[in-house]
Write an enzyme that holds these catalytic residues in place. Structure first.
Site, PDB file in Angstrom:
ATOM      1  N   ASP A  24       0.845  -1.202   0.000  1.00  0.00           N
ATOM      2  CA  ASP A  24       0.000   0.000   0.000  1.00  0.00           C
ATOM      3  C   ASP A  24       0.879   1.250   0.000  1.00  0.00           C
ATOM      4  O   ASP A  24       1.608   1.504   0.964  1.00  0.00           O
ATOM      5  CB  ASP A  24      -0.898   0.017   1.241  1.00  0.00           C
ATOM      6  CG  ASP A  24      -1.824   1.226   1.200  1.00  0.00           C
ATOM      7  OD1 ASP A  24      -2.787   1.187   0.409  1.00  0.00           O
ATOM      8  OD2 ASP A  24      -1.570   2.212   1.922  1.00  0.00           O
ATOM      9  N   TYR A  44       3.075   9.971   0.689  1.00  0.00           N
ATOM     10  CA  TYR A  44       4.011   9.387   1.660  1.00  0.00           C
ATOM     11  C   TYR A  44       5.463   9.750   1.329  1.00  0.00           C
ATOM     12  O   TYR A  44       6.355   9.586   2.163  1.00  0.00           O
ATOM     13  CB  TYR A  44       3.866   7.856   1.735  1.00  0.00           C
ATOM     14  CG  TYR A  44       2.483   7.372   2.152  1.00  0.00           C
ATOM     15  CD1 TYR A  44       1.558   8.237   2.726  1.00  0.00           C
ATOM     16  CD2 TYR A  44       2.104   6.046   1.972  1.00  0.00           C
ATOM     17  CE1 TYR A  44       0.288   7.804   3.096  1.00  0.00           C
ATOM     18  CE2 TYR A  44       0.837   5.614   2.338  1.00  0.00           C
ATOM     19  CZ  TYR A  44      -0.069   6.488   2.893  1.00  0.00           C
ATOM     20  OH  TYR A  44      -1.316   6.048   3.250  1.00  0.00           O
ATOM     21  N   LYS A  67      -2.167   6.172  -4.269  1.00  0.00           N
ATOM     22  CA  LYS A  67      -3.298   7.083  -4.005  1.00  0.00           C
ATOM     23  C   LYS A  67      -3.019   8.466  -4.589  1.00  0.00           C
ATOM     24  O   LYS A  67      -1.906   8.994  -4.476  1.00  0.00           O
ATOM     25  CB  LYS A  67      -3.538   7.218  -2.492  1.00  0.00           C
ATOM     26  CG  LYS A  67      -3.661   5.891  -1.782  1.00  0.00           C
ATOM     27  CD  LYS A  67      -4.029   6.028  -0.320  1.00  0.00           C
ATOM     28  CE  LYS A  67      -3.792   4.732   0.422  1.00  0.00           C
ATOM     29  NZ  LYS A  67      -2.398   4.531   0.889  1.00  0.00           N
ATOM     30  N   HIS A 101      -7.407   9.562  -2.403  1.00  0.00           N
ATOM     31  CA  HIS A 101      -6.969   9.472  -1.001  1.00  0.00           C
ATOM     32  C   HIS A 101      -8.024  10.035  -0.040  1.00  0.00           C
ATOM     33  O   HIS A 101      -8.246   9.504   1.042  1.00  0.00           O
ATOM     34  CB  HIS A 101      -5.635  10.228  -0.852  1.00  0.00           C
ATOM     35  CG  HIS A 101      -4.757   9.710   0.237  1.00  0.00           C
ATOM     36  ND1 HIS A 101      -3.403   9.644   0.133  1.00  0.00           N
ATOM     37  CD2 HIS A 101      -5.041   9.235   1.470  1.00  0.00           C
ATOM     38  CE1 HIS A 101      -2.886   9.156   1.248  1.00  0.00           C
ATOM     39  NE2 HIS A 101      -3.865   8.907   2.071  1.00  0.00           N
TER      40      HIS A 101
HETATM   41  N1  LIG Z   1      -5.916   5.974   3.243  1.00  0.00           N
HETATM   42  C1  LIG Z   1      -5.477   6.688   4.250  1.00  0.00           C
HETATM   43  O1  LIG Z   1      -5.864   7.862   4.472  1.00  0.00           O
HETATM   44  C2  LIG Z   1      -4.492   6.072   5.188  1.00  0.00           C
HETATM   45  C3  LIG Z   1      -4.280   6.667   6.446  1.00  0.00           C
HETATM   46  C4  LIG Z   1      -3.377   6.063   7.306  1.00  0.00           C
HETATM   47  C5  LIG Z   1      -2.714   4.905   6.916  1.00  0.00           C
HETATM   48  N2  LIG Z   1      -2.910   4.372   5.665  1.00  0.00           N
HETATM   49  C6  LIG Z   1      -2.187   3.153   5.234  1.00  0.00           C
HETATM   50  O2  LIG Z   1      -2.381   2.141   6.217  1.00  0.00           O
HETATM   51  C7  LIG Z   1      -1.110   1.674   6.669  1.00  0.00           C
HETATM   52  C8  LIG Z   1      -1.187   1.195   8.106  1.00  0.00           C
HETATM   53  O3  LIG Z   1      -1.549   2.241   8.980  1.00  0.00           O
HETATM   54  P1  LIG Z   1      -0.495   2.968   9.949  1.00  0.00           P
HETATM   55  O4  LIG Z   1       0.876   2.787   9.430  1.00  0.00           O
HETATM   56  O5  LIG Z   1      -0.964   4.351  10.120  1.00  0.00           O
HETATM   57  O6  LIG Z   1      -0.708   2.228  11.337  1.00  0.00           O
HETATM   58  P2  LIG Z   1      -0.647   0.702  11.858  1.00  0.00           P
HETATM   59  O7  LIG Z   1      -0.333  -0.238  10.755  1.00  0.00           O
HETATM   60  O8  LIG Z   1      -1.890   0.514  12.645  1.00  0.00           O
HETATM   61  O9  LIG Z   1       0.552   0.772  12.902  1.00  0.00           O
HETATM   62  C9  LIG Z   1       1.889   0.968  12.510  1.00  0.00           C
HETATM   63  C10 LIG Z   1       2.742   1.052  13.769  1.00  0.00           C
HETATM   64  O10 LIG Z   1       2.698  -0.208  14.466  1.00  0.00           O
HETATM   65  C11 LIG Z   1       4.021  -0.696  14.665  1.00  0.00           C
HETATM   66  N3  LIG Z   1       3.959  -2.162  14.514  1.00  0.00           N
HETATM   67  C12 LIG Z   1       3.783  -2.853  13.365  1.00  0.00           C
HETATM   68  N4  LIG Z   1       3.769  -4.177  13.586  1.00  0.00           N
HETATM   69  C13 LIG Z   1       3.956  -4.341  14.920  1.00  0.00           C
HETATM   70  C14 LIG Z   1       4.056  -5.472  15.750  1.00  0.00           C
HETATM   71  N5  LIG Z   1       3.972  -6.719  15.244  1.00  0.00           N
HETATM   72  N6  LIG Z   1       4.262  -5.283  17.076  1.00  0.00           N
HETATM   73  C15 LIG Z   1       4.335  -4.019  17.608  1.00  0.00           C
HETATM   74  N7  LIG Z   1       4.256  -2.899  16.863  1.00  0.00           N
HETATM   75  C16 LIG Z   1       4.061  -3.062  15.511  1.00  0.00           C
HETATM   76  C17 LIG Z   1       4.864  -0.034  13.596  1.00  0.00           C
HETATM   77  O11 LIG Z   1       6.200   0.102  14.044  1.00  0.00           O
HETATM   78  P3  LIG Z   1       7.529  -0.180  13.140  1.00  0.00           P
HETATM   79  O12 LIG Z   1       7.256   0.266  11.740  1.00  0.00           O
HETATM   80  O13 LIG Z   1       8.546   0.664  13.807  1.00  0.00           O
HETATM   81  O14 LIG Z   1       7.824  -1.640  13.243  1.00  0.00           O
HETATM   82  C18 LIG Z   1       4.198   1.340  13.481  1.00  0.00           C
HETATM   83  O15 LIG Z   1       4.652   2.213  14.485  1.00  0.00           O
HETATM   84  C19 LIG Z   1      -0.209   2.898   6.456  1.00  0.00           C
HETATM   85  O16 LIG Z   1       1.148   2.585   6.552  1.00  0.00           O
HETATM   86  C20 LIG Z   1      -0.681   3.345   5.108  1.00  0.00           C
HETATM   87  O17 LIG Z   1      -0.129   2.528   4.098  1.00  0.00           O
HETATM   88  C21 LIG Z   1      -3.813   4.930   4.819  1.00  0.00           C
END
Ligand SMILES: NC(=O)c1ccc[n+]([C@@H]2O[C@H](COP(=O)([O-])OP(=O)(O)OC[C@H]3O[C@@H](n4cnc5c(N)ncnc54)[C@H](OP(=O)(O)O)[C@@H]3O)[C@@H](O)[C@H]2O)c1
Length: 303
Positions: free
Chosen positions: A46, A51, A80, A113
């Site tokens: 994704d 980003y 996006k 987005h």
């Molecule tokens: N469409 C939109 O508007 C939108 C908005 C937000 C996000 N997104 C997409 O969704 C993806 C995921 O959301 P997000 O990155 O915001 O949050 P998330 O996936 O809920 O959380 C990511 C965080 O969790 C940590 N983490 C990952 N796996 C872990 C594990 N097994 N144990 C403990 N901690 C863990 C990561 O740390 P480390 O990386 O340091 O390991 C990072 O700090 C984004 O990266 C993006 O691609 C889209």
């Protein structure tokens, strides 16, 4: 027990259920994360123009393909369209920029987005409606640059407008989703209209500082007890929770062990009782409230 490794989209094509998120995946780390993810079996990445790291993702993709680890057609790459590129004439050049950075000829899924437009300086732009943008995105499918197009952060009324006024069916809605924000009604609306749902922030951004956070989901007693019952980790419970609901999910990590952990979710499943107790955690709490855009007439969130 169904493994749920892939789902079928409205046109019958397949989308891998677990993808790698790349928001805040820092330069010098994101390329390695993508390479590790592909080696560990991820076939869905994704990305987004905003980003700012699509170039490094693209470098890792081409290396994985050239070294024979994976073929292009096995990968499902998402990008996006950013809010500053909603004007009809800006849409195709925006995708072309992403494709160049990603080293790709086509994108598997291109999402709008947000439903609202901005100017380049990030101030709100009230002059462009998302249907103008959607029509330009439909042309990306016509010319073969995008296999599918979809939406992100749209509410039900906005999705209905795209369904009734658009020519091409939105393949996917990407929204925030985790046990603190289950969005059951919106999810059911999409699935019953043949729109696949992808959950972003499935871990509610574990570790991200937010003073009003109701608590770290990875330490929530319900999540932890279900994890213990399945010999799984809390993160795996949060990922599997979405698969059980028919939702695709994109946990982000740049840490090799976590990337590996987050996709090992195909060997267990949850009972109805366990699903009910995970749903009961819901607080309608968002980690991405996007307050700065609230004055825009197309701001999507009421909660
Ligand atoms: N469409 C939109 O508007 C939108 C908005 C937000 C996000 N997104 C997409 O969704 C993806 C995921 O959301 P997000 O990155 O915001 O949050 P998330 O996936 O809920 O959380 C990511 C965080 O969790 C940590 N983490 C990952 N796996 C872990 C594990 N097994 N144990 C403990 N901690 C863990 C990561 O740390 P480390 O990386 O340091 O390991 C990072 O700090 C984004 O990266 C993006 O691609 C889209």
């Amino acid at each position: 027990m169904p493994e749920r490794r892939v789902v079928s989209l409205h046109d019958g094509s397949q989308m891998p259920t677990v993808g790698l998120g790349t928001w805040k995946a820092e330069p010098s780390k994101v390329g390695n994360a993508v390479s590790v993810a592909i080696r560990e079996g991820y076939r869905h990445i994704d990305c987004a123009a905003v980003y700012g790291n699509e170039g490094e993702v693209g470098q890792a993709l081409i290396e994985s393909m050239q070294s024979g680890v994976v073929k292009r057609e096995e990968m499902f790459i998402v990008s996006k369209l950013w809010n500053a590129d909603h004007q009809h004439a800006k849409v195709k050049p925006a995708l072309e920029r992403s494709l160049k950075l990603l080293n790709l000829d086509y994108i598997d899924l291109y999402l709008m987005h947000w439903p609202l437009a901005m100017h380049d300086d990030r101030s709100l732009n009230f002059d462009i409606h998302f249907m103008e943008t959607w029509k330009a995105m439909e042309e990306l499918v016509d010319c073969g640059l995008a296999r599918h197009i979809g939406l992100s952060n749209f509410n039900q009324a906005q999705i209905s407008e795209v369904l009734s006024s658009g020519r091409i069916h939105p393949a996917v809605l990407q929204i925030e989703n985790h046990p603190y924000l289950t969005q059951t009604e919106l999810v059911e609306f999409c699935l019953s209209n043949n729109i696949q749902v992808t959950a972003y922030c499935p871990l509610a951004r574990a570790g991200f500082p937010r003073p009003d956070r109701p608590g770290n989901l990875l330490e929530h007693p319900t999540v932890c007890s279900i994890a213990a019952a399945h010999n799984a980790t809390p993160t795996q419970v949060l990922v599997r929770f979405q698969l059980e609901r028919g939702i695709t999910v994109i946990p982000k990590s740049v840490t090799a062990e976590r990337i590996k952990e987050n996709i090992q979710v195909f060997a267990f499943s949850f009972s109805d009782e366990e699903m009910k107790s995970l749903h009961a955690i819901n607080l309608d709490w968002r980690i991405v409230p996007n307050e700065g855009c609230r004055e825009h007439p197309l701001f999507p969130f009421s909660l």
